[in-house]
Write a protein that holds these residues in place. Structure first.
Motif, PDB file in Angstrom:
ATOM      1  N   VAL A 267      -2.971   6.243 -15.184  1.00 17.85           N
ATOM      2  CA  VAL A 267      -2.443   6.420 -13.829  1.00 17.85           C
ATOM      3  C   VAL A 267      -2.633   7.831 -13.288  1.00 17.85           C
ATOM      4  O   VAL A 267      -2.459   8.062 -12.090  1.00 17.85           O
ATOM      5  CB  VAL A 267      -0.947   6.041 -13.739  1.00 17.85           C
ATOM      6  CG1 VAL A 267      -0.711   4.628 -14.228  1.00 17.85           C
ATOM      7  CG2 VAL A 267      -0.085   7.038 -14.482  1.00 17.85           C
TER       8      VAL A 267
ATOM      9  N   GLY B  12       3.946   9.667  -7.458  1.00 16.12           N
ATOM     10  CA  GLY B  12       4.433   8.323  -7.177  1.00 16.12           C
ATOM     11  C   GLY B  12       3.895   7.302  -8.161  1.00 16.12           C
ATOM     12  O   GLY B  12       4.605   6.374  -8.568  1.00 16.12           O
ATOM     13  N   ALA B  13       2.632   7.472  -8.566  1.00 17.38           N
ATOM     14  CA  ALA B  13       2.047   6.564  -9.559  1.00 17.38           C
ATOM     15  C   ALA B  13       2.737   6.720 -10.912  1.00 17.38           C
ATOM     16  O   ALA B  13       3.001   5.731 -11.613  1.00 17.38           O
ATOM     17  CB  ALA B  13       0.551   6.830  -9.685  1.00 17.38           C
TER      18      ALA B  13
ATOM     19  N   ALA C 151       5.744   7.436 -11.362  1.00 26.83           N
ATOM     20  CA  ALA C 151       7.079   6.840 -11.260  1.00 26.83           C
ATOM     21  C   ALA C 151       7.080   5.361 -11.620  1.00 26.83           C
ATOM     22  O   ALA C 151       8.128   4.801 -11.953  1.00 26.83           O
ATOM     23  CB  ALA C 151       7.631   7.028  -9.846  1.00 26.83           C
ATOM     24  N   GLY C 152       5.919   4.725 -11.563  1.00 26.65           N
ATOM     25  CA  GLY C 152       5.845   3.301 -11.858  1.00 26.65           C
ATOM     26  C   GLY C 152       5.652   2.968 -13.325  1.00 26.65           C
ATOM     27  O   GLY C 152       5.629   1.787 -13.698  1.00 26.65           O
TER      28      GLY C 152
ATOM     29  N   ASP D 297       6.399   2.409 -17.289  1.00 25.57           N
ATOM     30  CA  ASP D 297       7.523   1.882 -18.070  1.00 25.57           C
ATOM     31  C   ASP D 297       7.557   2.611 -19.416  1.00 25.57           C
ATOM     32  O   ASP D 297       6.684   2.418 -20.262  1.00 25.57           O
ATOM     33  CB  ASP D 297       7.346   0.382 -18.285  1.00 25.57           C
ATOM     34  CG  ASP D 297       8.539  -0.264 -18.980  1.00 25.57           C
ATOM     35  OD1 ASP D 297       9.260   0.443 -19.720  1.00 25.57           O
ATOM     36  OD2 ASP D 297       8.743  -1.477 -18.797  1.00 25.57           O
TER      37      ASP D 297
ATOM     38  N   GLY E 168      13.002   6.470 -15.394  1.00 29.46           N
ATOM     39  CA  GLY E 168      11.578   6.323 -15.672  1.00 29.46           C
ATOM     40  C   GLY E 168      11.089   7.561 -16.394  1.00 29.46           C
ATOM     41  O   GLY E 168      11.852   8.228 -17.102  1.00 29.46           O
TER      42      GLY E 168
ATOM     43  N   GLU F 170       7.634   7.742  -1.490  1.00 29.29           N
ATOM     44  CA  GLU F 170       8.285   6.435  -1.420  1.00 29.29           C
ATOM     45  C   GLU F 170       7.260   5.315  -1.292  1.00 29.29           C
ATOM     46  O   GLU F 170       7.375   4.268  -1.949  1.00 29.29           O
ATOM     47  CB  GLU F 170       9.253   6.397  -0.238  1.00 29.29           C
ATOM     48  CG  GLU F 170      10.504   7.240  -0.435  1.00 29.29           C
ATOM     49  CD  GLU F 170      11.436   7.174   0.761  1.00 29.29           C
ATOM     50  OE1 GLU F 170      12.663   7.250   0.564  1.00 29.29           O
ATOM     51  OE2 GLU F 170      10.935   7.043   1.902  1.00 29.29           O
TER      52      GLU F 170
ATOM     53  N   LYS G  73       4.153   5.248  -2.286  1.00 31.47           N
ATOM     54  CA  LYS G  73       3.361   5.073  -3.500  1.00 31.47           C
ATOM     55  C   LYS G  73       4.201   4.538  -4.656  1.00 31.47           C
ATOM     56  O   LYS G  73       3.738   3.690  -5.437  1.00 31.47           O
ATOM     57  CB  LYS G  73       2.730   6.409  -3.908  1.00 31.47           C
ATOM     58  CG  LYS G  73       1.777   6.309  -5.096  1.00 31.47           C
ATOM     59  CD  LYS G  73       0.551   5.477  -4.755  1.00 31.47           C
ATOM     60  CE  LYS G  73      -0.428   5.432  -5.908  1.00 31.47           C
ATOM     61  NZ  LYS G  73      -1.637   4.647  -5.581  1.00 31.47           N
ATOM     62  N   SER G  74       5.427   5.011  -4.784  1.00 33.00           N
ATOM     63  CA  SER G  74       6.265   4.636  -5.931  1.00 33.00           C
ATOM     64  C   SER G  74       6.973   3.307  -5.733  1.00 33.00           C
ATOM     65  O   SER G  74       7.367   2.656  -6.715  1.00 33.00           O
ATOM     66  CB  SER G  74       7.315   5.720  -6.191  1.00 33.00           C
ATOM     67  OG  SER G  74       8.255   5.773  -5.130  1.00 33.00           O
ATOM     68  N   GLY G  75       7.180   2.922  -4.467  1.00 28.57           N
ATOM     69  CA  GLY G  75       7.957   1.722  -4.194  1.00 28.57           C
ATOM     70  C   GLY G  75       9.448   1.937  -4.362  1.00 28.57           C
ATOM     71  O   GLY G  75      10.227   0.978  -4.384  1.00 28.57           O
ATOM     72  N   ARG G  76       9.865   3.186  -4.472  1.00 35.09           N
ATOM     73  CA  ARG G  76      11.278   3.531  -4.627  1.00 35.09           C
ATOM     74  C   ARG G  76      11.765   4.225  -3.357  1.00 35.09           C
ATOM     75  O   ARG G  76      10.964   4.797  -2.618  1.00 35.09           O
ATOM     76  CB  ARG G  76      11.474   4.440  -5.851  1.00 35.09           C
ATOM     77  CG  ARG G  76      11.044   3.779  -7.156  1.00 35.09           C
ATOM     78  CD  ARG G  76      10.949   4.775  -8.299  1.00 35.09           C
ATOM     79  NE  ARG G  76      12.237   5.272  -8.735  1.00 35.09           N
ATOM     80  CZ  ARG G  76      12.829   4.958  -9.891  1.00 35.09           C
ATOM     81  NH1 ARG G  76      12.240   4.094 -10.723  1.00 35.09           N
ATOM     82  NH2 ARG G  76      13.985   5.473 -10.236  1.00 35.09           N
TER      83      ARG G  76
END
Length: 373
Positions: A109, A173-174, A176-177, A179, A238, A307, A309-312
């Protein structure tokens, strides 16, 4: 004295000794490389406050072809890293960086250099180290600050600046995704219970501050920890890079070519990274009293990019995350200031460990939240 009881060894101090040691080490790592030799060793003056960095080239022949590559060795600081140690497995800063960089590289990422193995043996360079490929590119400077001088001021167009900041924030942001569980990063879990939290980080920093202050008073930093504890938002944990700023990325054509300096990584809500980023943005403009460069996205635009890019959703909690970042920065200034005083770089009294611009900035942020200091 038995070998295992010996204190930390001092790293070798001259380029030729480094060259000889790295030459032997690289030959062990690359047994198929014929006639390998290390040369062009460059050693920027080390302060001992962060990882020592050594640049070098290696030339060898393989299948009849001669090739030369440039590398970077990151060597453990004599007194260890500046940031709080997350777990026992994170005690060696350069080992921590090597492990997380390997994991991030495997995820795909974010751009990470090719890594050679981590070397724990202090008999090679005096302290543990790792080697990675050298990435050509530009790095925004801290001194003078990139908002005052350098390529972003002198050469970049407004479109270049916008592209660069957008790419930095989208890279965060990437991240942040990701896991942390599927990546096997439980070795970063402060309490090793499988449920890391923001509260873990606040407690870790409170303990770190108490230990580093050694009885000294730091009312602004103490107030910030109390405020952060009382106002903590709910946000999923995260991977937090921890030192997310333009100067910790290498840039080619105003695109991120490498994400560097991972010693502050933690399991924490990744909103902490956009908070640290806007904190440095504020410091680089407001604290230096310089106008915003044309094309440079505003704080609000940076948050919106993250926001998307991360979806948060950060929303109004960005103030919290900026104060969280300022608290962390002010905390490590205690250790940094003390090291500088011991080295004779600054006077011990009055000490910059407590009285510094970071503390002043943290105080201003708290006052905006109605905190009486």
């Amino acid at each position: 004295m038995a070998e295992e009881d010996e204190g930390p060894q001092k790293a070798v101090a001259d380029p030729e000794t480094y060259r000889e040691s790295l030459d032997a080490w690289m030959k062990m790592q690359m047994p198929a490389a014929e006639d390998l030799r290390v040369h062009a060793v460059d050693m920027p003056r080390a302060t001992g406050f962060s990882n020592e960095t050594v640049f070098f080239s290696a030339t060898w022949s393989q299948a009849g072809e001669q090739t030369t590559h440039r590398y970077v060795a990151r060597i453990e600081p004599p007194d260890g890293g500046l940031f709080p140690i997350q777990t026992r497995e994170c005690e060696i800063s350069c080992e921590l960086q090597h492990r997380i960089m390997s994991a991030i590289k495997d995820s795909g990422v974010a751009p990470i250099p090719e890594l050679l193995p981590f070397e724990p043996d202090t008999g090679v360079l005096g302290r543990p180290f790792f080697v990675m490929e050298f990435i050509e590119g530009l790095v925004p400077a801290d001194v003078p600050r990139y908002t005052q001088a350098g390529f972003l001021v002198d050469d970049a167009t407004p479109a270049d600046r916008e592209r660069m900041v957008r790419d930095a924030v989208e890279t965060m942001g990437a991240l942040a995704g990701l896991d942390w569980r599927t990546m096997g990063l439980d070795w970063l879990d402060v309490k090793a219970k499988g449920q890391p939290s923001l509260q873990d980080q606040i407690e870790l920093y409170r303990d770190y501050v108490d230990r580093e202050l050694s009885g000294r008073e730091h009312p602004i930093l103490s107030a910030s920890l109390d405020w952060l504890d009382a106002n903590a938002p709910s946000a999923p944990v995260g991977i937090s890079w921890g030192d997310s700023r333009l100067g910790n990325m290498i840039w080619k054509n105003y695109r991120c070519a490498s994400v560097c300096d991972w010693e502050a990584v933690s399991l924490c809500p990744p909103e902490a990274d956009i908070g640290w980023f806007v904190m440095f943005d504020r410091m680089s403009y407001d604290d230096f009293d310089v106008p915003r460069l044309e094309g440079f996205p505003t704080r609000e635009e940076q948050v919106a990019i993250w926001e998307a890019k991360s979806g948060r959703t950060v929303g109004h909690t960005i103030d919290y995350w900026e104060i969280f970042g300022a608290m962390r920065f002010d905390a490590i200034m205690i250790k940094l200031g003390d090291r500088m005083a011991r080295a004779g770089i600054v006077p011990a009294e009055p000490g910059i460990s407590i009285d510094n611009g970071t503390t002043d900035g943290l105080g201003r942020l708290l006052e905006r939240q109605g905190v009486s200091l």
